[in-house]
Design a protein around this motif. Sequence first.
Motif, PDB file in Angstrom:
ATOM      1  N   ASN A   1       0.819  -1.242   0.000  1.00 34.09           N
ATOM      2  CA  ASN A   1      -0.045  -0.007  -0.037  1.00 34.09           C
ATOM      3  C   ASN A   1       0.958   1.281   0.209  1.00 34.09           C
ATOM      4  O   ASN A   1       0.612   2.152  -0.674  1.00 34.09           O
ATOM      5  CB  ASN A   1      -0.963  -0.009   1.491  1.00 34.09           C
ATOM      6  CG  ASN A   1      -1.768   1.278   1.297  1.00 34.09           C
ATOM      7  OD1 ASN A   1      -1.359   2.174   1.549  1.00 34.09           O
ATOM      8  ND2 ASN A   1      -3.140   0.999   0.859  1.00 34.09           N
ATOM      9  N   ILE A   2       2.001   1.409   0.723  1.00 29.94           N
ATOM     10  CA  ILE A   2       2.789   2.437   0.806  1.00 29.94           C
ATOM     11  C   ILE A   2       3.559   2.564  -0.620  1.00 29.94           C
ATOM     12  O   ILE A   2       3.506   3.693  -1.060  1.00 29.94           O
ATOM     13  CB  ILE A   2       3.925   2.182   2.104  1.00 29.94           C
ATOM     14  CG1 ILE A   2       3.163   2.013   3.331  1.00 29.94           C
ATOM     15  CG2 ILE A   2       5.056   3.256   1.894  1.00 29.94           C
ATOM     16  CD1 ILE A   2       2.826   3.276   3.868  1.00 29.94           C
TER      17      ILE A   2
ATOM     18  N   LYS B   1       0.770   3.952  -3.001  1.00 24.51           N
ATOM     19  CA  LYS B   1       0.288   5.501  -2.503  1.00 24.51           C
ATOM     20  C   LYS B   1       1.505   6.545  -2.928  1.00 24.51           C
ATOM     21  O   LYS B   1       1.288   7.786  -3.250  1.00 24.51           O
ATOM     22  CB  LYS B   1      -0.250   5.519  -1.029  1.00 24.51           C
ATOM     23  CG  LYS B   1      -1.614   4.864  -0.782  1.00 24.51           C
ATOM     24  CD  LYS B   1      -2.499   5.469  -1.237  1.00 24.51           C
ATOM     25  CE  LYS B   1      -3.941   4.750  -0.738  1.00 24.51           C
ATOM     26  NZ  LYS B   1      -4.127   4.838   0.447  1.00 24.51           N
ATOM     27  N   SER B   2       2.556   5.954  -2.425  1.00 19.70           N
ATOM     28  CA  SER B   2       3.969   6.785  -2.748  1.00 19.70           C
ATOM     29  C   SER B   2       4.124   7.174  -4.310  1.00 19.70           C
ATOM     30  O   SER B   2       4.481   8.287  -4.705  1.00 19.70           O
ATOM     31  CB  SER B   2       5.330   6.176  -1.829  1.00 19.70           C
ATOM     32  OG  SER B   2       6.277   6.670  -2.460  1.00 19.70           O
TER      33      SER B   2
ATOM     34  N   GLU C   1       1.686   7.092  -6.446  1.00 17.96           N
ATOM     35  CA  GLU C   1       0.617   7.849  -6.997  1.00 17.96           C
ATOM     36  C   GLU C   1       0.858   9.306  -6.418  1.00 17.96           C
ATOM     37  O   GLU C   1       0.452  10.312  -7.325  1.00 17.96           O
ATOM     38  CB  GLU C   1      -0.757   7.637  -6.240  1.00 17.96           C
ATOM     39  CG  GLU C   1      -1.247   6.114  -6.708  1.00 17.96           C
ATOM     40  CD  GLU C   1      -2.690   5.805  -6.225  1.00 17.96           C
ATOM     41  OE1 GLU C   1      -3.333   4.991  -6.574  1.00 17.96           O
ATOM     42  OE2 GLU C   1      -3.010   6.316  -5.049  1.00 17.96           O
ATOM     43  N   GLY C   2       1.332   9.589  -5.336  1.00 21.04           N
ATOM     44  CA  GLY C   2       1.698  10.881  -4.936  1.00 21.04           C
ATOM     45  C   GLY C   2       2.800  11.844  -5.737  1.00 21.04           C
ATOM     46  O   GLY C   2       2.524  12.654  -6.005  1.00 21.04           O
TER      47      GLY C   2
ATOM     48  N   ARG D   1       1.500  12.707  -8.961  1.00 20.96           N
ATOM     49  CA  ARG D   1       0.464  13.895  -8.901  1.00 20.96           C
ATOM     50  C   ARG D   1       1.281  15.194  -8.674  1.00 20.96           C
ATOM     51  O   ARG D   1       1.183  16.128  -9.567  1.00 20.96           O
ATOM     52  CB  ARG D   1      -0.222  13.601  -7.736  1.00 20.96           C
ATOM     53  CG  ARG D   1      -1.768  14.419  -8.166  1.00 20.96           C
ATOM     54  CD  ARG D   1      -2.501  14.250  -6.373  1.00 20.96           C
ATOM     55  NE  ARG D   1      -3.024  12.820  -6.736  1.00 20.96           N
ATOM     56  CZ  ARG D   1      -3.167  12.102  -5.589  1.00 20.96           C
ATOM     57  NH1 ARG D   1      -2.614  12.719  -4.150  1.00 20.96           N
ATOM     58  NH2 ARG D   1      -3.414  10.603  -5.479  1.00 20.96           N
ATOM     59  N   GLN D   2       2.326  14.983  -8.031  1.00 19.53           N
ATOM     60  CA  GLN D   2       3.133  15.991  -7.693  1.00 19.53           C
ATOM     61  C   GLN D   2       3.931  16.407  -8.941  1.00 19.53           C
ATOM     62  O   GLN D   2       4.264  17.594  -9.259  1.00 19.53           O
ATOM     63  CB  GLN D   2       4.485  15.400  -6.561  1.00 19.53           C
ATOM     64  CG  GLN D   2       5.152  16.348  -5.965  1.00 19.53           C
ATOM     65  CD  GLN D   2       6.174  15.823  -5.113  1.00 19.53           C
ATOM     66  OE1 GLN D   2       6.093  14.616  -4.808  1.00 19.53           O
ATOM     67  NE2 GLN D   2       7.205  16.529  -4.787  1.00 19.53           N
TER      68      GLN D   2
ATOM     69  N   GLY E   1       1.092   7.109   2.036  1.00 17.94           N
ATOM     70  CA  GLY E   1       2.127   7.397   1.260  1.00 17.94           C
ATOM     71  C   GLY E   1       2.027   8.521   0.231  1.00 17.94           C
ATOM     72  O   GLY E   1       3.163   9.092  -0.132  1.00 17.94           O
ATOM     73  N   ASP E   2       0.881   8.725  -0.070  1.00 22.01           N
ATOM     74  CA  ASP E   2       0.674  10.079  -1.045  1.00 22.01           C
ATOM     75  C   ASP E   2       0.897  11.171  -0.242  1.00 22.01           C
ATOM     76  O   ASP E   2       0.971  12.205  -0.876  1.00 22.01           O
ATOM     77  CB  ASP E   2      -0.516  10.006  -1.876  1.00 22.01           C
ATOM     78  CG  ASP E   2      -1.818   9.797  -1.231  1.00 22.01           C
ATOM     79  OD1 ASP E   2      -1.462   9.613   0.005  1.00 22.01           O
ATOM     80  OD2 ASP E   2      -3.029   9.858  -1.609  1.00 22.01           O
TER      81      ASP E   2
ATOM     82  N   ILE F   1       3.188  12.071   1.500  1.00 14.64           N
ATOM     83  CA  ILE F   1       4.984  12.595   1.745  1.00 14.64           C
ATOM     84  C   ILE F   1       5.043  13.447   0.815  1.00 14.64           C
ATOM     85  O   ILE F   1       5.269  14.625   1.080  1.00 14.64           O
ATOM     86  CB  ILE F   1       5.577  11.361   1.377  1.00 14.64           C
ATOM     87  CG1 ILE F   1       5.199  10.124   2.534  1.00 14.64           C
ATOM     88  CG2 ILE F   1       7.075  11.659   1.726  1.00 14.64           C
ATOM     89  CD1 ILE F   1       6.247   8.955   1.982  1.00 14.64           C
ATOM     90  N   GLY F   2       4.625  13.264  -0.530  1.00 14.19           N
ATOM     91  CA  GLY F   2       4.912  14.283  -1.738  1.00 14.19           C
ATOM     92  C   GLY F   2       3.962  15.256  -1.616  1.00 14.19           C
ATOM     93  O   GLY F   2       4.462  16.353  -2.079  1.00 14.19           O
TER      94      GLY F   2
END
Lengths: 345, 345
Positions: free
Chosen positions: A238-239, A242-243, A245-246, A249-250, B219-220, B222-223
């Motif tokens: 999951n991390i 999501k990491s 995905e983030g 997006r960034q 996770g998302d 962080i960014g």
Amino acid sequence: MPQKVRIALDAMGGDVGASVVVPGAAISLKRHPDSEFLLFGDSKQIDEQLAKYPALKKASRVVHTDVTISMHDKPSQALRRGRKNSSMWLAIDAVKKGEADVAVSAGNTGALMAMARFHLHTMPGIDRPAIAGVWPTARGDSVVLDLGASIGGDAHHLVSLAVMGSAMASVLFGLKRPTVGLLNIGVEEVKGGEEIRKASEQLRAMNLPELDYIGFVEGDGIGAGAADVIVSEGFSGNIALKSAEGTARQMADFLRNAMASSWQSKIGYLFARSAFKALREKLDPNKSNGGMLLGLKGLVVKSHGGINAEGFAYAVDVGYEMVRCDLLTKISALVQAQIAQEVVS
Amino acid sequence: MPQKVRIALDAMGGDVGASVVVPGAAISLKRHPDSEFLLFGDSKQIDEQLAKYPALKKASRVVHTDVTISMHDKPSQALRRGRKNSSMWLAIDAVKKGEADVAVSAGNTGALMAMARFHLHTMPGIDRPAIAGVWPTARGDSVVLDLGASIGGDAHHLVSLAVMGSAMASVLFGLKRPTVGLLNIGVEEVKGGEEIRKASEQLRAMNLPELDYIGFVEGDGIGAGAADVIVSEGFSGNIALKSAEGTARQMADFLRNAMASSWQSKIGYLFARSAFKALREKLDPNKSNGGMLLGLKGLVVKSHGGINAEGFAYAVDVGYEMVRCDLLTKISALVQAQIAQEVVS
């Protein structure tokens, strides 16, 4: 043509409910006219939407219920309050009773997982179900699991994930022997916790004909397409998701700002519009929507909650394809083969 | 001006050694003329490089050794073979003896960690050291730890990481009370393993004046810059970092291909060149180089192994700044305050 694919929909799941679920089903029906739908939820809201999609209406049956699981209900609350009568439960129940081939819900993940597990039960040999998703990589798509169904797990759990993920990759991508990697913090044999190292040894020793175990893969190997199937227990999986995905997006935000920063870059943007459109489509989270719940005696698809109709349609597509490929039989056979090997060794 | 910052360099670490370490030190010296260097490694190679940088040569002393830790040595091998005499050990030893204020190495992470821990020892109250890095976010920079020094850990370990990370964020970003989040697979109180939930309760109950605990971060987050400090045990922290790095690389590749796909997009690229340059600089891994080893009785910086001189200079800069801000004293005081609170509660 074989018989139709019967899809049970939790019409009240997600942040918006019927106003996304029904149009989403309509889009998927166009792509797969051999689908039919069972819609569970507030019949007034569902009928209002169905009136706009005559083709879907013809292929659908609506079952009314007042009870809806909210996005904030804890799994235990959802089970207590929504067992037997919520739209989510009824969609799963349709699969259990054999009235539908697959259930799709955009509702609360924890609640869906708990209900599906409670009602459908896990396959023999599987202790805990998993959520698998399709991850767009530099080499094509990979199956990544577990994306957060459960935390931690021993070597047997990780090997089961590898087996289930390979079954999904083989039917989804048409691969005879998908490559499989274990997510770890290094590629050397000495890296990671004991359960990962043991799972690695077991996968190597079993040398299953259905999957090609390639060893450890680091976090940046997922996007690089290092393996067709990436296996992790649910916390780190999951991390990782999501990491990533983030970060996507960034970067998209930063690119947008950079392109609007001067008149030259704005002109550049106009020229390169089609390239940016391709990038946007590539990264559209709607298009990789639809997490499969694996390891249960029935097919359930989890859609993102905050999604549009196009996104929900992708989740329905995933469900359709998994039925057509007979994922359940395939996984079940592979899991039995795994157990037989473990007993022998 | 206070006395000079004395930096010990493992001149043989990393994939290229002296040919990157020496030019990197020269770049950092220009930015911080009040530095001086102790260089450990093959004196012939080092002197050859130093000849090109007279200012650095004047500020440096070279200590010869033939023994080099390779990128493939296991930590145990490195300790057995390289204790007392390798360039990596000697750099750490200079910190231990008080001849240098900080050691910087681009060598093998596991070996560096093992040697630093073996020779410098952990601070009272700290069981295991951690690696902290600076993560560029949508809101500025955040400190993220542990990036892979150790796997797993109980609530006490997570609280220690929170305390050490806050100390680093406060000196690095000039914040009085940095916000701190625990990395988890959901933001609700019920999510995550027991140790994370317990750490969350403890951080809330302690209500330390030096940090502002804001709860769980996904996770998302962080960014997105959800907190100034993001805390995780080392396995998931490493997966988050690598997964984000992989995604950034994947997007950059895709963008490059998209911009080269038609004559229109090529023209667009020419117009938007400065925007792309800004994007590239923003994402340059060289610029976020330099992981701090925290929790030891001495300052050690880990640089990426595959880096250029500019990148190594950033790692040296991180070491310089941590000395100037007196990170060690700050962390030590905060850890003692944490222990006192734990004893009381």
